[in-house]
Every structure is written in structure tokens, then in C-alpha cells.
Scaffold this motif. Structure first.
Motif, PDB file in Angstrom:
ATOM      1  N   UNK A  65       0.223  -2.657  -2.249  1.00 29.06           N
ATOM      2  CA  UNK A  65       1.323  -2.646  -1.140  1.00 29.06           C
ATOM      3  C   UNK A  65       0.224  -3.655   0.296  1.00 29.06           C
ATOM      4  N   UNK A  66      -1.101  -3.192   0.224  1.00 32.16           N
ATOM      5  CA  UNK A  66      -1.581  -4.060   1.238  1.00 32.16           C
ATOM      6  C   UNK A  66      -2.402  -4.956   1.058  1.00 32.16           C
ATOM      7  N   UNK A  67      -2.383  -5.548  -0.330  1.00 33.94           N
ATOM      8  CA  UNK A  67      -2.786  -6.844  -1.030  1.00 33.94           C
ATOM      9  C   UNK A  67      -1.650  -8.043  -0.451  1.00 33.94           C
ATOM     10  N   UNK A  68      -0.098  -7.699  -0.426  1.00 35.44           N
ATOM     11  CA  UNK A  68       1.069  -8.043  -0.245  1.00 35.44           C
ATOM     12  C   UNK A  68       0.967  -8.299   1.698  1.00 35.44           C
ATOM     13  N   UNK A  69       0.286  -7.582   2.358  1.00 36.19           N
ATOM     14  CA  UNK A  69      -0.075  -8.256   4.017  1.00 36.19           C
ATOM     15  C   UNK A  69       1.503  -7.597   4.032  1.00 36.19           C
ATOM     16  N   UNK A  70       2.722  -7.590   3.762  1.00 36.47           N
ATOM     17  CA  UNK A  70       3.741  -7.711   4.418  1.00 36.47           C
ATOM     18  C   UNK A  70       3.862  -6.564   5.126  1.00 36.47           C
ATOM     19  N   UNK A  71       3.448  -5.738   4.634  1.00 41.36           N
ATOM     20  CA  UNK A  71       3.814  -4.001   5.417  1.00 41.36           C
ATOM     21  C   UNK A  71       2.763  -3.489   6.154  1.00 41.36           C
ATOM     22  N   UNK A  72       2.820  -3.508   7.413  1.00 36.40           N
ATOM     23  CA  UNK A  72       0.833  -2.647   7.204  1.00 36.40           C
ATOM     24  C   UNK A  72       1.026  -2.370   9.031  1.00 36.40           C
ATOM     25  N   UNK A  73       0.899  -0.834   9.285  1.00 33.63           N
ATOM     26  CA  UNK A  73       0.789  -0.266   9.812  1.00 33.63           C
ATOM     27  C   UNK A  73       0.198  -0.752  11.122  1.00 33.63           C
ATOM     28  N   UNK A  74       0.116  -0.120  12.748  1.00 38.19           N
ATOM     29  CA  UNK A  74      -0.284  -1.702  13.922  1.00 38.19           C
ATOM     30  C   UNK A  74      -1.964  -1.310  13.588  1.00 38.19           C
TER      31      UNK A  74
END
Length: 357
Positions: A325-334
Motif C-alpha cells: 500500500x505504501x509503495x502505491x502511494x495512493x493512500x496515506x495518512x497526513x
């Protein structure tokens, strides 16, 4: 069907928010695996409980917890209750009564994230700290005298036992040997603390003879903290006393993105008692209720719980899903540069886990 009973103490502040997403991922894992089940029992033991009852948990709380396979903790702490009450009346009794003498904290830069250290990437930031968890500088010994007078004084005693040092250091050596590591770094301050730290060093060096293939190096804590920043790639396994381990792991968390990305396990290696798994970010009352807390450390703590229960494949699946999920970079918290909510982050990891399973 493999069945586990898990005690859940969501706690205060952002604890319930991140715990909700951690349990969502755990339920997703349960569903896609099909051969494992987790019966979770929630306990409302937190600072609100203290304000109602004058205690952080019931008098028989430890007796209630002792038969669970593991404990999941969210966060404990509130501006309304002093930390020396909330921590010393809930977290520390659990750690000590259940002989969770290892506090295990990975210092790992996840794929998809960047370290604040210039030029240090995933391969340079990937080691583990073993912190002694039941005695040392956080021993409940000492007192105050002549309170409220010009003669007022306070004494805090550090307690180091041969038994306590040997078991945590041997765990660190065994962890290194079992993982094929070649180096063990040991935190000390024997040039300034002239009784407990030389004793610690002596026991470490005695035990090192049983592990001749592992290079054992003692570092003064100030030099070790500097080396964490300057040369983190040289570390594989680090072992430290209670206080030194606490400080080093918060520093390590900062090197890999912040406390919101830092999991931990309070481990009873013999599995005579339940171990407890928790993020180390605290209750963060300033953002509680806003729905923006990062649930990643809570979910990673569940990955560590799975490892401890003997399901390293499932622990790896959860961690891989986080990193994907982090590699995709589309969903990240502030806190890691995005705008996603706590729920959106948890749901993204759950979806990725389904895809990876």
C-alpha cells in the motif's frame, strides 16, 4: 481450525481508532485464510475507567488476562490522569506480572517510505532493538522525603539482577543467531554509571562466550545514539537496558518515519503468560477523534503477534500488504504526506491483504 483468544484493550485517545482498523485487518486475514480464528474480548480499561473507579483496571484484571493467548493494546494516557498513574497501574503491571521481559522493537524503513536521514534507504535501516522490560532504571523502588520543605528529596533506585540481565541478553543472542546475524550491539554507560553498568557489561561478556560466531560490541549510550543516526547500516540486533532501550527505540522510530510507524511486542519468550503487542505512539490526545491517526503501527503490531504465535507466514503477509500500500502511494495518512483517514488506510491494507493472500 487453529483458534486463539485475544484480549483487546483499545485504551485512550487514538487507541480505539487505530485498534478498530487493526481488528479489521485481523478479521480480513481470518476470512482469507480459512483455517485460523481469533476470538477477541474487549476491555474498557483506560483513563476514563480510572476516573470512574479510581483504578486503571479491576482488582482481578491480571487474573482475567492470564489465560488469553495474547493481548492487543491500543494506547494509554490522558491529560486528565497523570502518566505515572496510567502507565504504572496498567501497562507496567501487565509487563511484570506476565514476565514480558523482552520489549521487541523493529527499526525498519518500510518500502514506499523515505527516511529523514539523507542517503539512507531500506537496506541501511533494518534492524531490531531488544529492550529489557521488567527491571533496570524503571524499577519501582525509591521514595520522597520531607515533601514541601526546603529539605525535600527524591530517590529513584535502578535494579539490575543477574537473572534479569542474563535472560534478556541471551534472548538477544539467540535472536541474532537464529536469524543468521553476525553482530550484537550492546548499550552501556559504564564510564559514568559505576555499579549497574559494569555489572551489565560483565554479564554480557560472559554470555558472549556461548556465541563465538557473533561479534559483540559494547557502545556507550551517547555514542550509540550518534551511530544510530550516522551509521545505522552497521546494526543488526541491539540490546539495551530498560531506559536506554526506551530512548534508542524512539530515536530509531524517528529515523524511519516517526512514532506512528513504530510497533512493539512485550514478549514472554517462554509463552507461560500472554505477550502484549502495541504501537508506541501513545494516545495522541491532540488528534484523537479527528479520524486522521495512522493505524499502521497497530496493524504492524498485529503482524508481530502473528509471528509470536508461530504464524510467521501470516505475519509476513500482513507486513507485505502494508508495504505494498505504501509503495502505491495512493493512500496515506497526513503524518506521512497524504490526506487519507484512519479508516481509509486500514481498509486499503485489508484490501491489499485480500489481493496478496
Amino acid at each position: 481450525m487453529k483458534h486463539y483468544a485475544i484480549a483487546v484493550i483499545a485504551g485512550d485517545g487514538i487507541g480505539p481508532e487505530v485498534m478498530e482498523q487493526g481488528l479489521h485487518v485481523l478479521r480480513t486475514l481470518e476470512r482469507v485464510h480459512g483455517g485460523i480464528s481469533f476470538e477477541t474480548t474487549a476491555f474498557d480499561w483506560n483513563c476514563r475507567y480510572y476516573l470512574r473507579h479510581g483504578m486503571m483496571m479491576p482488582a482481578d484484571g491480571l487474573e482475567i488476562l492470564k489465560d488469553f493467548d495474547a493481548i492487543l493494546l491500543g494506547a494509554i494516557g490522558s491529560p486528565d490522569v497523570p502518566d505515572h498513574i496510567s502507565v504504572w497501574e496498567l501497562i507496567l503491571p501487565i509487563r511484570r506480572t506476565f514476565q514480558q521481559y523482552v520489549n521487541l522493537r523493529p527499526i525498519k524503513l518500510l518500502r514506499g517510505l523515505a527516511s529523514p536521514l539523507r542517503g539512507k534507504g531500506h537496506e541501511q535501516l533494518d534492524f531490531v532493538v531488544v529492550r529489557e522490560n521488567t527491571e533496570g532504571e524503571y524499577s519501582n523502588m525509591g521514595g520522597r522525603l520531607h515533601s514541601g520543605t526546603p529539605y525535600e528529596l527524591a530517590v529513584q533506585n535502578s535494579v539490575f539482577t543477574r537473572f534479569g540481565i542474563e535472560r534478556v541478553v541471551r534472548y538477544a543472542f539467540s535472536l541474532a543467531a537464529g536469524a543468521g546475524k553476525r553482530r550484537l550491539a550492546v548499550a552501556t554507560k559504564s564510564n559514568g554509571i559505576n555499579y549497574t553498568m559494569p555489572f551489565w557489561d560483565e554479564v554480557v561478556l560472559e554470555l558472549s562466550r556461548d556465541y563465538p560466531r557473533i561479534e559483540t560490541r559494547l557502545y556507550h549510550i551517547d555514542a550509540l545514539a550518534a551511530a544510530f543516526v550516522e551509521r545505522p547500516e552497521q546494526f543488526e540486533v541491539v540490546v539495551a537496558s530498560n531506559l536506554f532501550g526506551d530512548i534508542l527505540t524512539d530515536l530509531g522510530a524517528a529515523l524511519v518515519g516517526g512514532l506512528g510507524l513504530a510497533p512493539s511486542g512485550n514478549i514472554n519468550p517462554e509463552k507461560r503468560y500472554p505477550s502484549m503487542f502495541e504501537p508506541i505512539h501513545g494516545s495522541a490526545p491532540d488528534i484523537a477523534g479527528k479520524g486522521i491517526a495512522n493505524p499502521l503501527a497497530q496493524i504492524w503490531s498485529i503482524s508481530m503477534m502473528l509471528d509470536h504465535l508461530g504464524h510467521r507466514d501470516l505475519g509476513r503477509l500482513v507486513l507485505d500488504s502494508i508495504e505494498d500500500v505504501l509503495l502505491k502511494g495512493e493512500v496515506r495518512t497526513p503524518d506521512i504526506g497524504g490526506t487519507a483517514t484512519t479508516r481509509e488506510m486500514g481498509e486499503a491494507i485489508a484490501r491489499q491483504l485480500e489481493s496478496n493472500a
